[in-house]
Design a protein around this motif. Structure first.
Motif, mmCIF file in Angstrom:
data_model
loop_
_atom_site.group_PDB
_atom_site.id
_atom_site.type_symbol
_atom_site.label_atom_id
_atom_site.label_comp_id
_atom_site.label_asym_id
_atom_site.label_seq_id
_atom_site.Cartn_x
_atom_site.Cartn_y
_atom_site.Cartn_z
ATOM 1 N N HIS A 148 12.119 41.128 -2.140
ATOM 2 C CA HIS A 148 11.881 42.587 -2.574
ATOM 3 C C HIS A 148 11.867 42.583 -4.172
ATOM 4 C CE1 HIS A 148 12.271 46.736 -3.547
ATOM 5 N NE2 HIS A 148 13.784 46.552 -4.295
ATOM 6 N N CYS A 149 10.953 43.261 -4.714
ATOM 7 C CA CYS A 149 10.449 43.312 -6.182
ATOM 8 C C CYS A 149 11.891 43.432 -7.186
ATOM 9 C CB CYS A 149 9.565 43.985 -6.583
ATOM 10 S SG CYS A 149 9.642 45.881 -6.320
ATOM 11 N N TRP A 207 7.708 48.681 -14.682
ATOM 12 C CA TRP A 207 6.940 49.066 -13.631
ATOM 13 C C TRP A 207 5.431 48.605 -13.707
ATOM 14 C CZ3 TRP A 207 8.890 54.706 -12.566
ATOM 15 C CH2 TRP A 207 10.068 54.798 -11.962
ATOM 16 N N ASP A 212 1.842 49.443 -11.378
ATOM 17 C CA ASP A 212 1.261 49.728 -10.153
ATOM 18 C C ASP A 212 0.446 48.421 -9.339
ATOM 19 O OD1 ASP A 212 -0.276 50.536 -7.944
ATOM 20 O OD2 ASP A 212 -0.852 52.406 -8.855
ATOM 21 N N ILE A 213 0.846 48.220 -8.056
ATOM 22 C CA ILE A 213 0.243 47.020 -7.450
ATOM 23 C C ILE A 213 -1.182 46.747 -7.378
ATOM 24 C CG2 ILE A 213 2.392 46.404 -6.231
ATOM 25 C CD1 ILE A 213 1.149 47.702 -3.762
ATOM 26 N N HIS A 230 6.348 49.189 -8.669
ATOM 27 C CA HIS A 230 6.573 47.731 -8.235
ATOM 28 C C HIS A 230 7.344 47.003 -9.522
ATOM 29 C CE1 HIS A 230 6.176 43.987 -6.495
ATOM 30 N NE2 HIS A 230 5.177 43.403 -7.524
ATOM 31 N N ASP A 231 8.388 46.590 -9.583
ATOM 32 C CA ASP A 231 9.131 45.877 -10.414
ATOM 33 C C ASP A 231 8.472 44.477 -10.838
ATOM 34 O OD1 ASP A 231 11.089 47.875 -10.693
ATOM 35 O OD2 ASP A 231 12.484 46.842 -9.565
ATOM 36 N N ASP A 260 6.664 37.894 -10.764
ATOM 37 C CA ASP A 260 6.679 38.737 -9.853
ATOM 38 C C ASP A 260 7.134 38.112 -8.560
ATOM 39 O OD1 ASP A 260 5.513 40.082 -7.302
ATOM 40 O OD2 ASP A 260 4.030 41.177 -8.706
ATOM 41 N N ASP A 300 6.587 38.322 -5.701
ATOM 42 C CA ASP A 300 5.573 37.877 -4.681
ATOM 43 C C ASP A 300 4.650 36.497 -4.948
ATOM 44 O OD1 ASP A 300 4.594 38.805 -2.086
ATOM 45 O OD2 ASP A 300 2.823 39.000 -3.089
ATOM 46 N N GLY A 313 7.365 44.570 0.754
ATOM 47 C CA GLY A 313 8.433 44.239 -0.086
ATOM 48 C C GLY A 313 9.883 44.426 0.131
#
Length: 354
Positions: free
Chosen positions: A17-18, A113, A115-116, A131-132, A149, A151, A263
């Protein structure tokens, strides 16, 4: 004059998770932990942010919204650990960038933050503004920022103009407004039992009596929060088999994605909670917390079962809808048990001297 700076040897691990992934890295960077650097599950559990929000609406793309955490994890966790947090927001991109640059110049990674859809390395079209990410450096002559990130395993080079767009998004669930968390971490951490007791109590409260501090307000549009959201979802999916096939297929795909892919660490954040509760039980020897870890794991597995039923490729769409309805019918009871187990563990950790 354009400048550049990179914080060396930032201790990044990929995360589920972010938010908890970023906070795990930040705690590790600042040398904080109870038994070495913390695992992500422990960080998530101590945030006290477990929650549930559900909404289905044709106004949304995709046409449903499901999230398993509340809005304030990034503020509540550092404060619960004895730190301080300022949440900065502005519509002025230069001011927003100056906050990040000042933090990095001082040797402090900056949690923001983005935006993905505007982060080129993620290669997604879905917009999601909250999204962090952590900015650990920048090179203004080259026009890039160095971003970490949950991810991605490697540090990402992001064009400054793309980062500015990600940080000025107006998409769902809320405008990013160059949001920056200015965190002052404590020099050492308080006793883990007390921190966990407060976090478990908050998570139980989020489920029993939601305050409205959710990432998006589903109740404003006819959705539900907390234990009511589990009941709402179970009731709603039982009607899906009657929907047109294309609409049903979209809902099933979206449901699976929100539970496993968006996430959440798998199992709609419940797997992260289970891992963290297991770690608290190990650190404290508390049997009620060990029992809580088991209940959280069962809950996570049922959410995963719902997601798997929704996206099975070897079953036609109405068969999948029936399987989803069957699995989801067990969620309200499991979520209630989870809330009760959170309360029992909070009481146990408070009343026993570990």
């Amino acid at each position: 004059m354009p400048r550049k700076k990179l914080i060396p040897e930032y201790p990044h691990r990929m995360g589920g998770h972010c938010g908890s992934g970023a906070m795990r890295d930040l705690l590790h960077f600042h040398g904080l932990g109870w038994d070495g650097p913390p695992d992500e599950g422990l960080v998530f559990a101590l945030g006290g942010a477990l929650g549930l929000s559900y909404l289905r609406s044709s106004d949304l793309v995709p046409p449903l919204y499901l999230v398993g955490r509340g809005a304030d994890f990034e503020v509540d966790l550092p404060r619960r650990l004895g730190g301080q947090v300022q949440v900065l927001a502005t519509d002025d991109p230069e001011e927003g960038w100056s906050w990040v640059r000042d933090e990095v110049d001082a040797g402090r990674p900056s949690l923001v933050w983005g935006d993905i859809a505007e982060l080129p390395y993620l290669r997604v079209q879905l917009q999601m503004s909250r999204h962090d990410i952590v900015v650990i450096g920048y090179d203004e002559p080259k026009g890039i920022a160095f971003v970490v990130d949950n991810d991605r395993a490697e540090v990402q080079e992001v064009p400054l103009d793309a980062l500015a767009r990600a940080r000025s998004s107006t998409s769902f669930p809320q405008p990013t407004r160059h949001c920056t968390y200015r965190i002052t971490w404590p020099r050492s951490l308080p006793d883990v039992a007390g921190v966990a007791a407060a976090a478990f109590r908050q998570s139980a409260d989020n489920m029993r009596q939601p305050s409205g501090a959710s990432i998006a307000d589903p109740t404003a549009a006819g959705g539900a929060e907390g234990l009511a959201a589990a009941a709402e979802l179970a009731a709603d999916v039982s009607t899906w088999a009657d929907l047109p096939e294309d609409e049903l297929a979209t809902l099933l795909f979206s449901l699976g994605a929100f539970i496993e892919k968006a996430g959440t660490g798998g199992g709609l954040f419940r797997r992260l909670l289970a891992d963290g509760c297991g770690e608290v039980a190990r650190l404290t020897g508390d049997p009620a917390t060990a029992a809580l870890a088991d209940v959280a794991a069962q809950c996570a597995q049922m959410w995963t079962d719902v997601a798997r039923a929704a996206v099975r490729r070897d079953a036609e769409v109405r068969t999948r809808a029936d399987a989803v309805a069957s699995a989801a019918s067990r969620l309200p009871g499991l979520e209630l048990r989870l809330a009760e187990s959170l309360e029992l563990a909070a009481t146990s950790l408070t009343t026993h001297d570990h």
